[in-house]
Design a protein around this motif. Structure first.
Motif, PDB file in Angstrom:
ATOM      1  N   LEU A  36       0.806  -1.031  -0.402  1.00 49.55           N
ATOM      2  CA  LEU A  36       0.069   0.210  -0.017  1.00 49.55           C
ATOM      3  C   LEU A  36       0.786   1.543  -0.028  1.00 49.55           C
ATOM      4  CD1 LEU A  36      -2.910  -1.069   2.363  1.00 49.55           C
ATOM      5  CD2 LEU A  36      -2.486  -0.704   0.266  1.00 49.55           C
ATOM      6  N   SER A  37       2.051   1.225  -0.246  1.00 50.43           N
ATOM      7  CA  SER A  37       3.263   2.317  -0.335  1.00 50.43           C
ATOM      8  C   SER A  37       3.033   3.317   1.109  1.00 50.43           C
ATOM      9  CB  SER A  37       2.764   2.496  -1.542  1.00 50.43           C
ATOM     10  OG  SER A  37       3.109   2.061  -2.206  1.00 50.43           O
ATOM     11  N   LEU A  38       2.429   2.573   1.999  1.00 47.47           N
ATOM     12  CA  LEU A  38       2.334   2.950   3.862  1.00 47.47           C
ATOM     13  C   LEU A  38       3.820   3.415   3.942  1.00 47.47           C
ATOM     14  CD1 LEU A  38      -0.423   2.225   5.297  1.00 47.47           C
ATOM     15  CD2 LEU A  38      -0.602   3.913   4.431  1.00 47.47           C
ATOM     16  N   ASP A  39       4.845   2.780   3.585  1.00 46.72           N
ATOM     17  CA  ASP A  39       6.206   3.060   4.380  1.00 46.72           C
ATOM     18  C   ASP A  39       6.912   4.498   3.458  1.00 46.72           C
ATOM     19  OD1 ASP A  39       7.265   0.017   2.666  1.00 46.72           O
ATOM     20  OD2 ASP A  39       6.441   2.337   1.634  1.00 46.72           O
ATOM     21  N   GLY A  40       6.471   5.257   2.619  1.00 49.41           N
ATOM     22  CA  GLY A  40       6.795   6.364   1.435  1.00 49.41           C
ATOM     23  C   GLY A  40       7.711   5.717   1.148  1.00 49.41           C
TER      24      GLY A  40
END
Length: 129
Positions: A121-125
């Motif tokens: 989900l690309s939450l880690d930047g």
């Protein structure tokens, strides 16, 4: 991806469902909005491909004559456009809900699974998010 901005864009589009106009009503080169796939019930033509408009014509014969070789991908494009009206906002809502669940740590998943879901989900930047 800015989910809120994309959802706002979806909310401004003509309401669905959208349908590709297939036989007996058409040749698959237009999409209309309405309660069924019968264009007589359509509330609006959403988009239409004009095979004679050179600016938007599909594949050519490569000899600068402008002759069109085939249109098969046009009906596939129209099917995609019609399906995306409902599918795209739904996918955005699912992604938004997954992000909310992960942000609140309410999932009872192993840490390794949460890390992988966050990465996807690309939450880690990473990946421009």
């Amino acid at each position: 991806m800015d989910i809120e901005k994309s959802l706002e864009l979806c909310s401004k589009a003509t309401p669905g469902p959208w349908w590709r106009t297939d036989p007996p009503w058409g040749d698959g080169t237009s999409v209309h909005a309405g309660p069924s796939d019968d264009p007589h019930t359509a509330t609006k033509i959403v988009c239409e491909f004009d095979p004679f408009d050179v600016q938007f014509s599909p594949r050519y014969d490569g000899v600068d004559s402008g002759d069109i070789v085939e249109f098969d991908h046009v009906t596939d494009d129209m099917a995609f456009i019609a399906d995306a009206r409902e599918g795209y906002p739904e996918a955005l809502r699912i992604i938004k809900r997954l992000r909310e669940l992960l942000d609140h740590d309410s999932l009872m998943l192993p840490d390794s699974t949460c890390v992988e879901v966050r990465r996807l989900l690309s939450l880690d930047g990473k990946d421009g998010a």
